[in-house]
Design an enzyme around this catalytic site. Structure first.
Site: not given
Length: 247
Positions: A212, A223
């Site tokens: 992201h 992430c």
């Protein structure tokens, strides 16, 4: 089929009539004129018959035989009239069965099949990166090199892009191995981390790990952070089931 048969019959009647008209002036001055040879040919029992139920190929065969018989009959005419009569017959045959005369005379060949259109080249970068990432992976992630890229059959199609991954530790480090895209959420937030924004999230585990948009100079909770344009590209080009290899 009746319409086709009727048209075929009219074609040859017209051909014979046209040829006969060419012959008539030459014979009109003679009381002993012989019967019109083309008319005789059309009425001859040797002429193939056009009948209801004929297939298209049958009709083409009949047309060819009829044309040849009329050509032979025209041989009894003076040379100039014979040539004109044969041209009239061929014109009628070509009108009804385009290409038949060339096909049967050896001047026809099937059009060559078009060459297949070249396959679009998916290898925009046109090169491979020396890495352990397998060719079947759609995305490769090099944690030590802080880089990631999209590929097709082992060839780079986008990147490498700068990235950051999870901080060291069992609770925060980014997992390694082969994964696949699970789902995508354009305007995602991280509920466990106070609704922190996760724009253009592309999840590759069911535990919440995703690509992201985020600061690439900060380590994450697992992430993979990408800069804005890279995050948009990953979101647009990746789809559920695409393989992700992280090493």
């Amino acid at each position: 089929m009746k319409t086709i048969v009727r048209r075929a019959a009219l074609t040859f009647v017209s051909a014979a009539a046209a040829a006969g008209m060419l012959v008539s002036p030459a014979m009109a001055g003679s009381a002993q004129a012989a019967p019109n040879p083309l008319s005789a040919a059309v009425g001859s029992s040797d002429m193939p018959q056009i009948f209801v139920g004929s297939s298209q190929q049958d009709l083409r065969n009949i047309a060819w035989d009829t044309r040849n018989n009329l050509h032979n009959a025209a041989g009894a005419l003076p040379p100039q009239l014979a040539q004109q009569a044969r041209q009239a017959v061929d014109g009628a045959v070509n009108g009804m069965f385009p290409g038949l005369i060339n096909e049967r005379s050896g001047g026809w060949a099937p059009a060559p099949a078009p060459a297949p259109a070249p396959a679009p080249n998916p290898h925009h970068g046109g090169y491979r990166i020396d890495s352990p990432c397998p060719v079947e992976a759609r995305v490769c992630v090099d944690l030590n090199g802080n880089r990631t890229w999209i590929q097709h059959n082992g060839y780079v199609t986008y990147g490498p892009a700068v990235m950051s991954a999870g901080a060291p530790g069992p609770e925060t480090e980014t997992p390694r191995g082969m994964f696949s895209v699970v789902r995508k959420v354009r305007d995602e937030v991280s509920i466990p981390f106070d609704n922190a924004p996760m724009p253009y999230a592309v999840y590759f585990t069911h535990a919440g790990h995703a690509f992201h948009e985020g600061r690439v100079d900060w380590l994450s909770h697992g992430c993979i952070h990408l800069m804005h344009q890279d995050a948009v590209t990953y979101f647009d080009q990746l789809h559920p089931g695409d393989l992700i290899y992280i090493y």
